[in-house]
Scaffold this motif. Structure first.
Motif, PDB file in Angstrom:
ATOM      1  N   TYR A   1      26.065 138.367   9.979  1.00  0.00           N
ATOM      2  CA  TYR A   1      26.371 136.852   9.726  1.00  0.00           C
ATOM      3  C   TYR A   1      25.686 136.011  10.940  1.00  0.00           C
ATOM      4  CZ  TYR A   1      29.480 138.618   6.361  1.00  0.00           C
ATOM      5  OH  TYR A   1      29.933 139.410   5.268  1.00  0.00           O
ATOM      6  N   THR A   2      25.258 134.693  10.665  1.00  0.00           N
ATOM      7  CA  THR A   2      25.039 133.740  11.681  1.00  0.00           C
ATOM      8  C   THR A   2      26.188 132.985  12.009  1.00  0.00           C
ATOM      9  OG1 THR A   2      22.729 133.618  10.647  1.00  0.00           O
ATOM     10  CG2 THR A   2      23.574 131.782  12.058  1.00  0.00           C
ATOM     11  N   VAL A   3      26.325 133.244  13.402  1.00  0.00           N
ATOM     12  CA  VAL A   3      27.604 132.506  13.968  1.00  0.00           C
ATOM     13  C   VAL A   3      26.926 131.316  14.880  1.00  0.00           C
ATOM     14  CG1 VAL A   3      29.735 132.735  15.368  1.00  0.00           C
ATOM     15  CG2 VAL A   3      29.067 134.610  13.802  1.00  0.00           C
ATOM     16  N   PRO A   4      27.230 130.221  14.351  1.00  0.00           N
ATOM     17  CA  PRO A   4      26.465 128.866  15.229  1.00  0.00           C
ATOM     18  C   PRO A   4      27.077 128.847  16.562  1.00  0.00           C
ATOM     19  CG  PRO A   4      28.057 128.221  13.525  1.00  0.00           C
ATOM     20  CD  PRO A   4      28.073 129.689  13.284  1.00  0.00           C
ATOM     21  N   LYS A   5      26.550 128.370  17.365  1.00  0.00           N
ATOM     22  CA  LYS A   5      26.938 127.877  18.841  1.00  0.00           C
ATOM     23  C   LYS A   5      28.094 126.859  18.771  1.00  0.00           C
ATOM     24  CE  LYS A   5      25.049 124.892  22.667  1.00  0.00           C
ATOM     25  NZ  LYS A   5      23.948 124.101  23.154  1.00  0.00           N
ATOM     26  N   GLY A   6      29.090 127.279  19.640  1.00  0.00           N
ATOM     27  CA  GLY A   6      30.106 126.606  19.649  1.00  0.00           C
ATOM     28  C   GLY A   6      31.305 127.261  19.044  1.00  0.00           C
ATOM     29  N   THR A   7      30.868 128.300  18.112  1.00  0.00           N
ATOM     30  CA  THR A   7      32.168 128.795  17.336  1.00  0.00           C
ATOM     31  C   THR A   7      33.008 129.710  18.425  1.00  0.00           C
ATOM     32  OG1 THR A   7      30.620 129.116  15.376  1.00  0.00           O
ATOM     33  CG2 THR A   7      32.493 130.557  15.480  1.00  0.00           C
TER      34      THR A   7
ATOM     35  N   SER B   1      51.073 125.517  14.490  1.00  0.00           N
ATOM     36  CA  SER B   1      52.096 124.677  15.171  1.00  0.00           C
ATOM     37  C   SER B   1      51.377 123.261  15.040  1.00  0.00           C
ATOM     38  CB  SER B   1      52.161 125.077  16.756  1.00  0.00           C
ATOM     39  OG  SER B   1      52.917 123.934  17.004  1.00  0.00           O
ATOM     40  N   MET B   2      52.310 122.157  14.754  1.00  0.00           N
ATOM     41  CA  MET B   2      51.854 120.869  14.512  1.00  0.00           C
ATOM     42  C   MET B   2      51.947 120.138  15.852  1.00  0.00           C
ATOM     43  SD  MET B   2      53.464 120.054  10.725  1.00  0.00           S
ATOM     44  CE  MET B   2      52.444 118.423  10.711  1.00  0.00           C
ATOM     45  N   TRP B   3      51.962 120.667  17.148  1.00  0.00           N
ATOM     46  CA  TRP B   3      52.307 120.026  18.357  1.00  0.00           C
ATOM     47  C   TRP B   3      51.078 119.127  18.482  1.00  0.00           C
ATOM     48  CZ3 TRP B   3      49.197 120.110  22.368  1.00  0.00           C
ATOM     49  CH2 TRP B   3      48.227 120.991  22.814  1.00  0.00           C
ATOM     50  N   LYS B   4      49.900 119.285  18.315  1.00  0.00           N
ATOM     51  CA  LYS B   4      48.945 118.438  18.224  1.00  0.00           C
ATOM     52  C   LYS B   4      48.650 117.162  17.486  1.00  0.00           C
ATOM     53  CE  LYS B   4      45.370 121.910  19.783  1.00  0.00           C
ATOM     54  NZ  LYS B   4      44.245 122.444  19.792  1.00  0.00           N
TER      55      LYS B   4
ATOM     56  N   PHE C   1      36.214 138.800  10.114  1.00  0.00           N
ATOM     57  CA  PHE C   1      37.028 137.700   9.339  1.00  0.00           C
ATOM     58  C   PHE C   1      37.279 136.664  10.254  1.00  0.00           C
ATOM     59  CE2 PHE C   1      40.194 140.561  10.672  1.00  0.00           C
ATOM     60  CZ  PHE C   1      41.074 139.471  11.465  1.00  0.00           C
ATOM     61  N   ILE C   2      37.380 135.604   9.349  1.00  0.00           N
ATOM     62  CA  ILE C   2      37.701 134.186   9.960  1.00  0.00           C
ATOM     63  C   ILE C   2      39.201 134.022   9.996  1.00  0.00           C
ATOM     64  CG2 ILE C   2      37.577 131.816   9.738  1.00  0.00           C
ATOM     65  CD1 ILE C   2      34.810 131.937   8.800  1.00  0.00           C
ATOM     66  N   MET C   3      39.778 133.675  11.211  1.00  0.00           N
ATOM     67  CA  MET C   3      41.145 133.231  11.108  1.00  0.00           C
ATOM     68  C   MET C   3      41.249 131.901  11.077  1.00  0.00           C
ATOM     69  SD  MET C   3      43.927 134.589  13.762  1.00  0.00           S
ATOM     70  CE  MET C   3      43.274 136.114  14.184  1.00  0.00           C
ATOM     71  N   PRO C   4      41.841 131.440  10.001  1.00  0.00           N
ATOM     72  CA  PRO C   4      41.311 129.824   9.829  1.00  0.00           C
ATOM     73  C   PRO C   4      42.329 128.982  10.926  1.00  0.00           C
ATOM     74  CG  PRO C   4      42.246 131.057   7.848  1.00  0.00           C
ATOM     75  CD  PRO C   4      42.330 132.083   8.725  1.00  0.00           C
ATOM     76  N   GLY C   5      41.761 127.845  11.287  1.00  0.00           N
ATOM     77  CA  GLY C   5      42.553 126.946  12.211  1.00  0.00           C
ATOM     78  C   GLY C   5      43.347 125.896  11.576  1.00  0.00           C
ATOM     79  N   MET C   6      44.261 125.293  12.078  1.00  0.00           N
ATOM     80  CA  MET C   6      44.823 124.255  11.464  1.00  0.00           C
ATOM     81  C   MET C   6      45.626 123.250  12.294  1.00  0.00           C
ATOM     82  SD  MET C   6      47.573 126.833   9.866  1.00  0.00           S
ATOM     83  CE  MET C   6      46.291 128.112   9.374  1.00  0.00           C
ATOM     84  N   PHE C   7      45.841 122.284  11.903  1.00  0.00           N
ATOM     85  CA  PHE C   7      46.658 121.405  12.988  1.00  0.00           C
ATOM     86  C   PHE C   7      45.946 120.977  14.167  1.00  0.00           C
ATOM     87  CE2 PHE C   7      50.345 123.524  10.509  1.00  0.00           C
ATOM     88  CZ  PHE C   7      50.488 122.505   9.650  1.00  0.00           C
ATOM     89  N   GLY C   8      44.413 120.893  14.052  1.00  0.00           N
ATOM     90  CA  GLY C   8      43.722 120.553  15.483  1.00  0.00           C
ATOM     91  C   GLY C   8      43.076 121.740  15.816  1.00  0.00           C
ATOM     92  N   ARG C   9      43.727 122.853  15.461  1.00  0.00           N
ATOM     93  CA  ARG C   9      42.881 124.015  16.213  1.00  0.00           C
ATOM     94  C   ARG C   9      41.790 124.568  15.287  1.00  0.00           C
ATOM     95  NH1 ARG C   9      42.703 129.414  15.403  1.00  0.00           N
ATOM     96  NH2 ARG C   9      44.676 129.719  14.074  1.00  0.00           N
ATOM     97  N   LYS C  10      40.754 124.999  15.929  1.00  0.00           N
ATOM     98  CA  LYS C  10      39.477 125.411  15.263  1.00  0.00           C
ATOM     99  C   LYS C  10      39.630 126.789  14.623  1.00  0.00           C
ATOM    100  CE  LYS C  10      36.772 124.969  18.616  1.00  0.00           C
ATOM    101  NZ  LYS C  10      35.341 124.870  19.266  1.00  0.00           N
ATOM    102  N   ASP C  11      38.796 126.989  13.548  1.00  0.00           N
ATOM    103  CA  ASP C  11      38.817 128.471  13.056  1.00  0.00           C
ATOM    104  C   ASP C  11      38.343 129.451  14.303  1.00  0.00           C
ATOM    105  OD1 ASP C  11      39.173 127.593  10.483  1.00  0.00           O
ATOM    106  OD2 ASP C  11      37.135 127.619   9.623  1.00  0.00           O
ATOM    107  N   TRP C  12      38.865 130.644  14.028  1.00  0.00           N
ATOM    108  CA  TRP C  12      38.137 131.573  14.990  1.00  0.00           C
ATOM    109  C   TRP C  12      37.596 132.734  14.159  1.00  0.00           C
ATOM    110  CZ3 TRP C  12      43.660 132.492  17.985  1.00  0.00           C
ATOM    111  CH2 TRP C  12      43.827 131.416  18.680  1.00  0.00           C
TER     112      TRP C  12
ATOM    113  N   PRO D   1      30.660 131.545  31.330  1.00  0.00           N
ATOM    114  CA  PRO D   1      31.288 131.730  30.062  1.00  0.00           C
ATOM    115  C   PRO D   1      32.364 130.778  29.732  1.00  0.00           C
ATOM    116  CG  PRO D   1      31.455 133.735  31.188  1.00  0.00           C
ATOM    117  CD  PRO D   1      30.989 132.443  32.180  1.00  0.00           C
ATOM    118  N   HIS D   2      32.418 130.326  28.544  1.00  0.00           N
ATOM    119  CA  HIS D   2      33.349 129.353  27.721  1.00  0.00           C
ATOM    120  C   HIS D   2      34.416 130.055  27.206  1.00  0.00           C
ATOM    121  CE1 HIS D   2      35.070 126.052  25.445  1.00  0.00           C
ATOM    122  NE2 HIS D   2      34.743 125.159  26.258  1.00  0.00           N
ATOM    123  N   ARG D   3      35.774 130.042  27.447  1.00  0.00           N
ATOM    124  CA  ARG D   3      36.739 130.832  26.782  1.00  0.00           C
ATOM    125  C   ARG D   3      37.842 129.449  26.347  1.00  0.00           C
ATOM    126  NH1 ARG D   3      39.936 134.736  30.340  1.00  0.00           N
ATOM    127  NH2 ARG D   3      40.613 132.571  31.119  1.00  0.00           N
ATOM    128  N   GLU D   4      37.871 129.528  25.023  1.00  0.00           N
ATOM    129  CA  GLU D   4      39.120 128.235  24.702  1.00  0.00           C
ATOM    130  C   GLU D   4      40.323 128.484  25.711  1.00  0.00           C
ATOM    131  OE1 GLU D   4      38.959 126.039  22.248  1.00  0.00           O
ATOM    132  OE2 GLU D   4      36.935 126.513  22.305  1.00  0.00           O
TER     133      GLU D   4
END
Length: 517
Positions: free
Chosen positions: A403-409, A249-252, A79-90, A110-113
């Motif tokens: 499901y197709t998960v695009p590059k950068g997700t 959080s709205m810190w961004k 499932f997708i955990m929605p992003g908000m206030f500047g954070r991307k979806d996970w 490897p790229h880890r957020e």
């Protein structure tokens, strides 16, 4: 500054590169017209998800494991955990096949957020210190690869830790004396706040590795101001990170009180760390001037040889990543052994063979033949999983659960949750260190399902401090169980909660009974 060429990075990870490339091609081939589009992955409404964390919401005060487990029941293994206030979806997945696909396609860099609040601090608040050396937490791509290649020989090779057996053993002896001082003379129970004592001991041990000095927080100098600043800030950073980077959080968007507190905390720890390293260098120069022989094999000296900034950053990261997590793991080991006295007795029988006296010096030779000790620690990591899992950013398009998960997700892999799943571990709710040993009759080990036991991650970006944690846990548990029989007489039905990582949810006034032998 670090100057390592790309060839060296490739050479270190030469083996994985070939397999990663082949599996990457395979993953690309899996993306066909039959794959469902990304926008069909189940997800909650963004506003409702955000509202769930507010006062009165179903996720208010919930740990990351609790709220993702609820979402797993609601939406399935992906499932997708929605992003908000500047954070991307996970994208969040609990599928072993998905987890394997993510790791097999992560490449040599490897790229880890990163933890965005810490990354921002290093890049925008204190670039005067960090500059181009962001540390393993914040660095990405080739910059990360060069730094990791330089650090691997220091952290990942057992020979680099040999010199710490004796001083760590001495720290453990001091901790044993502290237990005898604070336990009730009648009940033999330690005070309710014993987790603070455990954290002090772990901090003292990791500070020895990080800064080449003992700070005295266990008994001798418990109010040492610099040590107390580092001790408290490293523990605060974990809790602030969870609020800023895992909860909405709205810190961004605006400067929030929590982020301002984080900034003060990071500044305080950085200032003390730099001061301590300056003092170390001044003391070393005096010793060299006096003709003393200097041990240049310590982790700190080897890090200083790379770059003094690297030494500061890695010293802080060891404390930040290690103190709370390792302290909680030790609490969990003691709890498991106290609730399973037969396993504790079996461990002590092994220790008595290796450590005939309580003051037997621990070294590389004495620690070699302790399979049950290692099985106890490993089973504790499974029995009380530390956190949800880890994150990776897709380096190319992949198919996850159809499901197709695009590059950068960004993908959050919930591998730790699977360690309590009966699909992968028979009798998952039983504490069975034997599951990690060879069967005495068949000589075979239990077949662990791939990608279900990853407490330290996987691949080139797995936890670089694994061997330090192993050494710390093995020496400490060995010394404690050789000296004491441990009991616990409180309710332990829900002893831990998982925010960013697992942390105690109850007090641990263990009963420490002296062992006669």
């Amino acid at each position: 500054m670090i100057s390592l060429n790309s060839a060296r990075s490739v050479a270190i990870f030469g083996g994985p590169v070939r397999s990663l490339r082949s599996t990457s091609a395979l993953a690309q081939a899996q993306i066909t017209e039959e794959s469902r589009p990304y926008n069909e992955i189940p997800r909650p409404n963004t506003f409702k998800f955000m509202r769930a964390f507010m006062p009165g919401g179903e996720f208010q005060d919930a740990s990351v494991t609790e709220y993702t487990s609820i979402m797993r029941k609601r939406y399935g293994d992906i499932f997708i955990m929605p992003g908000m206030f500047g954070r991307k979806d996970w994208v969040t997945t609990f599928s072993t096949k998905d987890i394997e696909t993510v790791f097999r396609n992560e490449g040599i860099w490897p790229h880890r957020e990163g933890l965005d609040s810490i990354v921002y601090f290093r890049q925008h608040v204190r670039p005067d210190v960090y500059g181009e050396v962001q540390g393993l937490v914040a660095a990405q791509n080739e910059t990360w690869g060069k730094l990791r290649s330089a650090l691997n020989p220091i952290f990942m090779q057992p020979r680099g830790l040999r010199m710490y057996y004796e001083p760590l053993s001495n720290i453990n002896n001091e901790f044993i004396e502290r237990i005898k001082e604070i336990r009730d003379p009648k009940t033999l129970e330690v005070p309710d706040n014993f987790t603070d004592e455990i954290s002090r001991m772990i901090f003292e041990s990791l500070a020895l590795v990080s800064f080449d000095r003992q700070l005295g927080l266990i008994r001798n100098n418990r109010d040492n101001p610099d040590a107390m600043t580092l001790f408290q800030t490293t523990r605060d950073i974990f809790r602030l990170t969870f609020e800023l980077d895992f909860q909405p959080s709205m810190w961004k968007v605006i400067s929030t009180p929590t982020y301002r507190k984080m900034k003060r905390t990071l500044n305080a720890s950085l200032d003390v760390a730099m001061k301590m390293l300056r003092e170390n260098q001044e003391a070393l120069e005096k010793r060299r001037a006096a003709g003393e022989k200097i041990n240049s094999n310590s982790m700190l000296e080897r890090l200083m040889a790379i770059d003094p900034k690297v030494a500061v950053i890695m010293g802080l990261d060891i404390l930040f990543a290690g103190v709370d997590a390792t302290s909680t793991l030790l609490s969990a080991v003691l709890l498991c052994l106290s609730k399973h006295p037969d396993k504790q007795l079996k461990l002590r029988e092994e220790l008595l063979r290796i450590m005939p006296t309580k003051d037997t010096l621990l070294n590389e030779d004495t620690m070699k033949d302790m399979p049950y000790l290692r099985a106890v620690i490993k089973e504790t990591l499974r029995y009380y999983p530390n956190g949800l899992g880890t994150m990776r950013t897709c380096q190319n398009d992949v198919t996850l659960s159809g499901y197709t998960v695009p590059k950068g997700t960004t993908v959050l892999v919930g591998s730790n949750v699977l360690m309590k799943d009966s699909t992968f571990y028979p009798r998952p709710d039983e504490f069975l260190p034997e599951r990690w040993l060879r069967d005495p009759e068949t000589g075979k080990k239990m077949q662990v399902s791939p990608f279900t036991f990853l407490p330290f991650g996987f691949g080139p970006r797995m936890c670089i401090g694994k061997r330090v944690v192993d050494l710390e846990m093995e020496t400490t548990v060995a010394k404690l169980i050789r000296n004491f029989h441990v009991e616990f007489h409180r309710d332990a039905s829900r002893p831990f909660k998982t925010m960013f990582v697992m942390e105690p949810a109850i007090d641990f006034p263990f009963k420490f009974i002296d062992v006669d032998q």
